[in-house]
Design a protein around this motif. Structure first.
Motif, PDB file in Angstrom:
ATOM      1  N   ASP A 257     -22.283 146.704 -15.063  1.00 31.41           N
ATOM      2  CA  ASP A 257     -21.393 146.110 -16.059  1.00 31.41           C
ATOM      3  C   ASP A 257     -21.105 147.100 -17.201  1.00 31.41           C
TER       4      ASP A 257
ATOM      5  N   GLU B 155     -12.509 149.298 -16.501  1.00 31.56           N
ATOM      6  CA  GLU B 155     -11.945 148.054 -15.953  1.00 31.56           C
ATOM      7  C   GLU B 155     -10.416 148.073 -16.046  1.00 31.56           C
TER       8      GLU B 155
ATOM      9  N   THR C  78     -20.623 143.172 -20.908  1.00 35.68           N
ATOM     10  CA  THR C  78     -19.537 142.198 -21.035  1.00 35.68           C
ATOM     11  C   THR C  78     -19.993 140.815 -20.533  1.00 35.68           C
ATOM     12  N   ASP C  79     -19.025 139.948 -20.286  1.00 39.78           N
ATOM     13  CA  ASP C  79     -19.298 138.565 -19.848  1.00 39.78           C
ATOM     14  C   ASP C  79     -20.205 138.492 -18.615  1.00 39.78           C
ATOM     15  N   ASP C  80     -20.104 139.497 -17.739  1.00 43.42           N
ATOM     16  CA  ASP C  80     -20.908 139.476 -16.515  1.00 43.42           C
ATOM     17  C   ASP C  80     -22.399 139.352 -16.859  1.00 43.42           C
TER      18      ASP C  80
ATOM     19  N   GLY D 289     -15.134 140.094 -23.277  1.00 46.60           N
ATOM     20  CA  GLY D 289     -14.253 140.348 -22.136  1.00 46.60           C
ATOM     21  C   GLY D 289     -14.237 139.265 -21.069  1.00 46.60           C
TER      22      GLY D 289
ATOM     23  N   ASP E   6     -16.230 146.788 -13.725  1.00 47.09           N
ATOM     24  CA  ASP E   6     -17.511 146.314 -14.281  1.00 47.09           C
ATOM     25  C   ASP E   6     -18.149 145.299 -13.347  1.00 47.09           C
ATOM     26  N   THR E   7     -17.329 144.434 -12.807  1.00 51.93           N
ATOM     27  CA  THR E   7     -17.848 143.342 -11.986  1.00 51.93           C
ATOM     28  C   THR E   7     -18.246 143.820 -10.588  1.00 51.93           C
TER      29      THR E   7
END
Ligand code: R7I
Ligand code: MG
Ligand code: MG
Ligand code: MG
Length: 349
Positions: A20, A27, A56-58, A95, A298-299
């Motif tokens: 991430d 990204e 990030t959100d991940d 994000g 990132d994911t």
């Protein structure tokens, strides 16, 4: 054995974090092996001072799943919905996916009355097929490593809080199953990619049973996994497959169908050397290659990284890379706490 599994918990959760943090700066970009190789050369060197990359959100959402299991090992999904929402409102600028924030607003304003209703209403009632369920799922296969059925059930319910589309849910299940499979491997063992993908396909056969009405293909993940398997077979006969070909065939987008199988491919391919990626370390090779594909870097790196980390364990994750990421110590602490509350397993590594 105890220490081995503990190291795999750390490796897996750090895999999400590092993929991430290191993937986030790229990204949405077209992807370039050369640029990403230069980036990794710069950060994978001792004494190099450079600003830390932020998660990030991940990772933010993975943290909530781990915390939920640690606080309530019997699994309380309403509590998890609360943690997702609290985390989002504390730090909204991590994000998050464009549409998932509507779920958080509705969950909060409805006082969590029906935790699955806001997600069901997404995209005019079809639910989201984004990879948000898959990207955060790592703690579930760790905690339920000893109970496959419970893992499937928990991964389903944690995903449905934000993603109810069968593509979104089944993508999270595939990601959980891959982590679970890699957790069982010896750290130094090379896995046979044909056997590995065949096992995944068999398990998805039991999951992709209901009719998916808005798709022509009723077994889309099995179709994607067959492509993964074919690509790897082609490469073992010394055929070079370019990044463009991989992206055209498997995808690199925020859609779970076009990113979860891609992450699995990155992990399996990176067991061996990849031209243009100069490292002996298979963990670094996994995330570096994933980021080189561009798109949802990132994911895809977080997902591939958590599978690789579950296989190789924390030993394989270089100090240099860790120093460049925010929150490493906290994730290690969380992995250890999760390990502590995990029912004693009979796992054979
Ligand atoms: O899936 P989600 O949590 O997003 C995760 C991604 C990762 O790349 C993170 O790193 C972050 O950047 O976002 O969030 P959603 O908003 O549910 O889904 C993400 C996107 O997928 C949406 O904003 C849509 O563009 C697309 N999408 C859909 N588009 C049309 N129809 C998801 N489901 C649909 C759909 O049903
Ligand atoms: Mg993200
Ligand atoms: Mg995004
Ligand atoms: Mg992303």
């Amino acid at each position: 054995l105890d220490g081995l599994l503990k190291g795999k918990f750390r490796g897996c959760m750090l895999g999400t974090l590092l993929g991430d943090c290191l993937g986030a700066p790229f990204e949405g970009e077209p992807g370039s092996k050369v640029v990403v190789q230069k980036f990794f050369e710069k950060i994978d060197a001792p004494y190099k001072k450079s600003p830390q990359k932020t998660y990030t959100d991940d990772t933010a959402m993975m943290k909530s799943i781990a915390k939920c299991l640690i606080d309530k090992p019997s699994m309380d999904f309403k509590y998890l919905a609360n943690l997702f929402v609290k985390e989002y409102y504390n730090e909204p600028r991590r994000g998050y996916g464009e549409n998932v924030v509507q779920v958080f607003h509705k969950l909060r304003s409805s006082k969590f009355e029906d935790i699955y209703k806001p997600a069901r209403e997404q995209f005019h009632g079809t639910g989201s097929y984004g990879n948000g369920g898959a990207m955060r799922v790592a703690p579930i296969p760790l905690f339920f490593n000893n109970n496959y059925e419970a893992m499937i059930e928990a991964a389903t319910q944690t995903t449905r809080i934000t993603h109810t589309h069968s593509i979104g849910v089944n993508g999270a299940l595939l990601q959980a199953i891959a982590i679970h499979q890699s957790l069982m491997l010896e750290p130094n063992e090379k896995v046979d990619h044909q056997i590995y993908t065949k096992k995944l396909i068999e398990k998805m056969k039991a999951i992709e049973t209901d009719d998916i009405h808005d798709l022509h293909d009723h077994t889309p993940y099995q179709t994607q996994l067959k492509k993964v398997s074919e690509l790897l077979k082609l490469e073992s006969s010394k055929k070079e497959v370019t990044e463009d070909e991989v992206v055209a065939l498997l995808g690199n987008s925020i859609a779970a169908l076009h990113s979860v199988p891609t992450g699995i491919y990155c992990y399996l391919k990176a067991q061996n050397e990849i031209s243009g990626i100069n490292t002996d370390n298979p963990f670094r090779r996994t995330i570096q290659y994933a980021i080189s594909l561009g798109g949802d870097t990132d994911t895809i790196a977080a997902m591939a990284g958590s599978i690789a980390g579950a296989h190789y364990g924390e030993e394989c994750i270089g100090e240099n890379l860790m120093k460049h990421c925010e929150f490493v110590d906290e994730i290690i602490e969380m992995a250890d706490e999760l390990y502590k509350v995990t029912p004693k397993s009979i796992i054979k590594c």
